[in-house]
Design an enzyme around this catalytic site. Structure first.
Site, PDB file in Angstrom:
ATOM      1  CG  ASP A  14      -1.869  -1.196   1.217  1.00 54.64           C
ATOM      2  OD1 ASP A  14      -2.198  -1.683   0.124  1.00 54.64           O
ATOM      3  OD2 ASP A  14      -2.242  -1.643   2.319  1.00 54.64           O
ATOM      4  CE  LYS A  17       2.522  -2.512  -4.275  1.00 50.70           C
ATOM      5  NZ  LYS A  17       2.152  -2.166  -2.891  1.00 50.70           N
ATOM      6  N   GLY A  41      -4.442  -4.440  -3.771  1.00 53.03           N
ATOM      7  CA  GLY A  41      -5.440  -3.414  -4.097  1.00 53.03           C
ATOM      8  C   GLY A  41      -4.674  -2.188  -4.518  1.00 53.03           C
ATOM      9  CG  HIS A  42      -1.903  -2.305  -6.997  1.00 52.64           C
ATOM     10  ND1 HIS A  42      -1.007  -2.929  -7.823  1.00 52.64           N
ATOM     11  CD2 HIS A  42      -1.633  -2.768  -5.751  1.00 52.64           C
ATOM     12  CE1 HIS A  42      -0.243  -3.732  -7.112  1.00 52.64           C
ATOM     13  NE2 HIS A  42      -0.603  -3.657  -5.848  1.00 52.64           N
ATOM     14  CD  GLN A 225       0.851  -9.048  -2.251  1.00 47.68           C
ATOM     15  OE1 GLN A 225       1.539  -9.713  -3.000  1.00 47.68           O
ATOM     16  NE2 GLN A 225      -0.411  -8.778  -2.516  1.00 47.68           N
ATOM     17  CB  THR A 302      -9.811  -6.395   3.684  1.00 47.84           C
ATOM     18  OG1 THR A 302      -8.762  -5.582   4.233  1.00 47.84           O
ATOM     19  CG2 THR A 302      -9.209  -7.619   3.038  1.00 47.84           C
ATOM     20  N   GLY A 303     -10.839  -3.172   3.244  1.00 44.95           N
ATOM     21  CA  GLY A 303     -11.429  -2.053   3.976  1.00 44.95           C
ATOM     22  C   GLY A 303     -10.968  -1.963   5.421  1.00 44.95           C
ATOM     23  CE  LYS A 332      -1.628   7.839   1.367  1.00 42.84           C
ATOM     24  NZ  LYS A 332      -2.518   6.730   1.630  1.00 42.84           N
ATOM     25  CG  ASP A 334      -0.474  14.506   0.302  1.00 44.86           C
ATOM     26  OD1 ASP A 334       0.269  13.669  -0.232  1.00 44.86           O
ATOM     27  OD2 ASP A 334      -1.687  14.287   0.536  1.00 44.86           O
ATOM     28  CB  SER A 417       3.394  10.636  -4.693  1.00 42.08           C
ATOM     29  OG  SER A 417       2.006  10.683  -4.833  1.00 42.08           O
ATOM     30  CB  THR A 418       2.464  16.318  -3.557  1.00 42.99           C
ATOM     31  OG1 THR A 418       2.130  16.579  -4.930  1.00 42.99           O
ATOM     32  CG2 THR A 418       3.952  16.459  -3.370  1.00 42.99           C
ATOM     33  N   GLY A 419      -0.114  13.746  -3.695  1.00 36.12           N
ATOM     34  CA  GLY A 419      -1.567  13.603  -3.734  1.00 36.12           C
ATOM     35  C   GLY A 419      -1.915  12.374  -4.558  1.00 36.12           C
TER      36      GLY A 419
HETATM   37  P1  GDP Z   1      -0.701   0.232  -3.570  1.00 32.55           P
HETATM   38  O1  GDP Z   1      -1.290  -1.037  -3.081  1.00 32.55           O
HETATM   39  O2  GDP Z   1       0.763   0.320  -3.278  1.00 32.55           O
HETATM   40  O3  GDP Z   1      -1.009   0.542  -4.997  1.00 32.55           O
HETATM   41  O4  GDP Z   1      -1.390   1.389  -2.712  1.00 32.55           O
HETATM   42  P2  GDP Z   1      -2.955   1.525  -2.349  1.00 32.55           P
HETATM   43  O5  GDP Z   1      -3.679   1.936  -3.557  1.00 32.55           O
HETATM   44  O6  GDP Z   1      -3.437   0.320  -1.629  1.00 32.55           O
HETATM   45  O7  GDP Z   1      -2.908   2.645  -1.264  1.00 32.55           O
HETATM   46  C1  GDP Z   1      -2.399   3.919  -1.528  1.00 32.55           C
HETATM   47  C2  GDP Z   1      -3.506   4.960  -1.243  1.00 32.55           C
HETATM   48  O8  GDP Z   1      -2.939   6.248  -1.157  1.00 32.55           O
HETATM   49  C3  GDP Z   1      -4.527   5.048  -2.351  1.00 32.55           C
HETATM   50  O9  GDP Z   1      -5.764   5.402  -1.792  1.00 32.55           O
HETATM   51  C4  GDP Z   1      -3.998   6.172  -3.231  1.00 32.55           C
HETATM   52  O10 GDP Z   1      -5.023   6.832  -3.964  1.00 32.55           O
HETATM   53  C5  GDP Z   1      -3.423   7.089  -2.205  1.00 32.55           C
HETATM   54  N1  GDP Z   1      -2.247   7.869  -2.639  1.00 32.55           N
HETATM   55  C6  GDP Z   1      -1.240   7.504  -3.455  1.00 32.55           C
HETATM   56  N2  GDP Z   1      -0.297   8.470  -3.493  1.00 32.55           N
HETATM   57  C7  GDP Z   1      -0.736   9.458  -2.675  1.00 32.55           C
HETATM   58  C8  GDP Z   1      -0.197  10.706  -2.262  1.00 32.55           C
HETATM   59  O11 GDP Z   1       0.898  11.114  -2.630  1.00 32.55           O
HETATM   60  N3  GDP Z   1      -0.931  11.451  -1.364  1.00 32.55           N
HETATM   61  C9  GDP Z   1      -2.149  11.031  -0.900  1.00 32.55           C
HETATM   62  N4  GDP Z   1      -2.785  11.812  -0.046  1.00 32.55           N
HETATM   63  N5  GDP Z   1      -2.686   9.854  -1.278  1.00 32.55           N
HETATM   64  C10 GDP Z   1      -1.976   9.084  -2.133  1.00 32.55           C
HETATM   65  P1  IMO Z   2      -0.838  -4.302  -2.160  1.00 36.23           P
HETATM   66  O1  IMO Z   2      -0.366  -4.892  -3.456  1.00 36.23           O
HETATM   67  C1  IMO Z   2      -1.002  -4.573   2.192  1.00 36.23           C
HETATM   68  C2  IMO Z   2      -1.067  -8.603   3.898  1.00 36.23           C
HETATM   69  C3  IMO Z   2      -2.313  -9.019   4.654  1.00 36.23           C
HETATM   70  C4  IMO Z   2      -1.681  -9.942   5.678  1.00 36.23           C
HETATM   71  C5  IMO Z   2      -0.569 -10.633   4.914  1.00 36.23           C
HETATM   72  C6  IMO Z   2      -0.946 -12.005   4.371  1.00 36.23           C
HETATM   73  O2  IMO Z   2      -2.135  -3.571  -2.252  1.00 36.23           O
HETATM   74  O3  IMO Z   2       0.244  -3.502  -1.527  1.00 36.23           O
HETATM   75  P2  IMO Z   2      -2.498 -12.790   2.344  1.00 36.23           P
HETATM   76  O4  IMO Z   2      -3.944 -12.565   2.072  1.00 36.23           O
HETATM   77  O5  IMO Z   2      -1.593 -12.259   1.275  1.00 36.23           O
HETATM   78  O6  IMO Z   2      -2.167 -14.217   2.691  1.00 36.23           O
HETATM   79  O7  IMO Z   2      -2.191 -11.947   3.679  1.00 36.23           O
HETATM   80  O8  IMO Z   2      -0.255  -9.770   3.831  1.00 36.23           O
HETATM   81  N1  IMO Z   2      -1.273  -8.129   2.515  1.00 36.23           N
HETATM   82  C7  IMO Z   2      -1.207  -6.843   2.143  1.00 36.23           C
HETATM   83  N2  IMO Z   2      -1.043  -5.734   2.878  1.00 36.23           N
HETATM   84  N3  IMO Z   2      -1.087  -4.493   0.850  1.00 36.23           N
HETATM   85  C8  IMO Z   2      -1.219  -5.604   0.098  1.00 36.23           C
HETATM   86  O9  IMO Z   2      -1.179  -5.584  -1.248  1.00 36.23           O
HETATM   87  C9  IMO Z   2      -1.337  -6.849   0.745  1.00 36.23           C
HETATM   88  N4  IMO Z   2      -1.517  -8.122   0.313  1.00 36.23           N
HETATM   89  C10 IMO Z   2      -1.460  -8.901   1.401  1.00 36.23           C
HETATM   90  O10 IMO Z   2      -2.966  -7.929   5.223  1.00 36.23           O
HETATM   91  O11 IMO Z   2      -1.085  -9.189   6.706  1.00 36.23           O
HETATM   92 MG    MG Z   3      -2.832  -1.688  -1.818  1.00 40.98          MG
END
Ligand code: GDP
Ligand code: IMO
Ligand code: MG
Length: 431
Positions: A14, A17, A41-42, A225, A302-303, A332, A334, A417-419
């Site tokens: 998270d 990416k 979850g990207h 991940q 998963t929220g 992030k 910001d 990244s600033t948003g």
């Molecule tokens: P990923 O799994 O690595 O792709 O990341 P996620 O999408 O799960 O989580 C990143 C969250 O931060 C998402 O809600 C993005 O929209 C948000 N995000 C990404 N870059 C920035 C940033 O620079 N600033 C802010 N405020 N949000 C960001």
């Molecule tokens: P992205 O690609 C954050 C975490 C789960 C748990 C552990 C094992 O969005 O960065 P699993 O279901 O893979 O067997 O769970 O890994 N986990 C993540 N945490 N971002 C993810 O993906 C994750 N994918 C799995 O929360 O701790």
């Molecule tokens: Mg994610």
């Protein structure tokens, strides 16, 4: 300049990416996922519209892109079809531009049941998986018993294999975990529903990538991940079941060292983690509430509320070494706006002693360490949407310099990244 690029997470996932892959995609031809499944979850935000991708590579929003799922990706047909539908509702077609390796293992309902049953039996020691069946699906592959997407080619054989494997799982689910058995007919029926659509997407991925490489096409490899969730290099057993570090690119796609890859590590300006496991810089105070609220730190899959903490350079340094990272993208920034004081962890100390650790490898007991912080002043101004480094408050520049000073020499933060939106980015590199 290197031709291809590997984008991977340096923390616990998270890191942002998805946003970065999406904006880099403009100049690339292929985007390839190499590990993980729909546990990922990207998020991509375009003109305030949020799109979350779980399996399909984040470049798919750009029409010119060929999206690939390499053999290292575990595929839930149900989840993939749902995602294809979601994209189609946005007028984004994957036809003739989403290709899948014949060797991708399938995730089916029994993997989900096993994942949930195992977590339940672990009690307080639960891993906090996403409950998507990822672990059991990878186990099936390593045990040489699981179904692969190529099994969809031969329905007769598929029926036999599925029957055997459901018997195998039902025995455990019923007799060990006390669960209700899965109905083989229902699992088969659903699989056959998607059979023809999926078969059309099966291709020889190593060959496609080889041809792309030979004809000077540019490829992005999109990690899921993060480094410390890696099955081998993460903090075991609180990890996922694939290699989210650099090795996963090779084993998970069929490419090799000749592909001339630039490695871009994505690092959040602070840390987050979903699920259980050690987290040395974790915060449980007002700053946690600030980071969670301003950073909207709730899992994209998963929220669940993400745990938050200060940036940890012991872990980041390890990640840079493990992945041969060339440069970093800090996301992030910001979210730190408005904090009076900021901390950056530069080492760990063993509680009650003067023993200092600069690498997590030396930590034997995660409960017994405390972070050593450099303390920096925060900034009041908003950095949201800033696109040039010169416009950042001086304290934000100092924060960035402090990171660069404390990591491997020669590795710099080239993107900030600033948003969440595409344009809310400072690009100091031409990739
Ligand atoms: P990923 O799994 O690595 O792709 O990341 P996620 O999408 O799960 O989580 C990143 C969250 O931060 C998402 O809600 C993005 O929209 C948000 N995000 C990404 N870059 C920035 C940033 O620079 N600033 C802010 N405020 N949000 C960001
Ligand atoms: P992205 O690609 C954050 C975490 C789960 C748990 C552990 C094992 O969005 O960065 P699993 O279901 O893979 O067997 O769970 O890994 N986990 C993540 N945490 N971002 C993810 O993906 C994750 N994918 C799995 O929360 O701790
Ligand atoms: Mg994610």
């Amino acid at each position: 300049m290197k031709k291809n690029i590997i984008v991977l997470g340096t923390q616990w996932g998270d890191e942002g990416k998805g946003k970065i892959v999406d904006i880099l995609t403009k100049k690339y031809d292929y985007v390839v996922r190499y590990q993980g499944g729909h546990n990922a979850g990207h998020t991509i935000v375009v003109n305030s519209q949020k799109i979350i991708l779980h399996l399909i590579p984040s470049g798919i929003l750009h029409n010119h892109i060929i999206a690939i799922l390499g053999n290292g990706v575990v595929i839930s047909p149900k989840s993939l079809m749902k995602e294809i539908k979601m994209l189609s509702n946005l007028n984004i077609s994957v036809k003739n531009r989403l290709f899948i390796s014949e060797n991708c293992p399938l995730i089916l309902d029994y993997h989900v049941s096993m994942d949930l049953a195992r977590e339940k039996i672990l009690g307080k020691k639960y891993i906090g998986t996403t409950g998507k069946g990822i672990g059991p699906a990878y186990e099936d592959k390593v045990a040489r018993r699981g179904l692969k997407i190529s099994d969809l080619h031969n329905t007769n054989l598929l029926v036999k294999k599925l029957k055997n494997i459901i018997n195998y799982y039902n025995f455990q689910l019923v007799h060990y975990y006390g669960y209700t058995p899965l109905q083989y007919e229902l699992v088969l029926e659903e699989l056959l529903k998607y059979q023809n659509i999926l078969i059309k997407k099966i291709k020889d991925i190593p060959l496609i990538l080889h041809k792309a490489y030979c004809s000077n096409k540019k490829i992005i490899f999109e990690g899921a991940q993060g480094t410390f969730l890696d099955i081998d290099h993460g903090i075991f057993p609180y990890v996922t079941s694939s290699n989210s570090t650099i090795g996963g690119v090779f084993t998970g796609t069929g490419i090799n060292l000749n592909y001339n890859c630039y490695v871009l590590g994505i690092v959040k300006a602070y840390c987050t983690r979903v699920g259980s496991g050690p987290f040395p810089t974790e915060l449980k105070n007002d700053i946690d509430i600030h980071l969670c609220k301003k950073g909207k730190e709730f899992g994209s899959t998963t929220g669940r509320r993400r745990r938050t903490g200060w940036l940890d350079l012991v872990l980041l340094s390890r990640s840079i070494i493990l992945n041969s990272i060339h440069s970093l993208c800090l996301t992030k920034l910001d979210v730190l706006d408005g904090l009076l004081e900021l901390k950056i962890c530069v080492a760990y100390k063993e509680k009650g002693t003067s023993k200092i650790f600069k690498t997590p490898f030396d930590v034997l007991d995660w409960k017994n360490i405390e972070p050593i912080y450099e303390i920096l002043p925060g900034w009041k101004e908003s950095t949201l949407g800033i696109t040039s480094i010169s416009k950042l408050p001086s304290q934000a520049k100092d924060y960035i310099l402090c990171i660069e000073k404390n990591i491997k020499k020669g590795v710099f933060i080239d993107i900030i990244s600033t948003g969440p939106e595409r344009l809310q980015t400072i690009m100091n590199v031409n990739l």
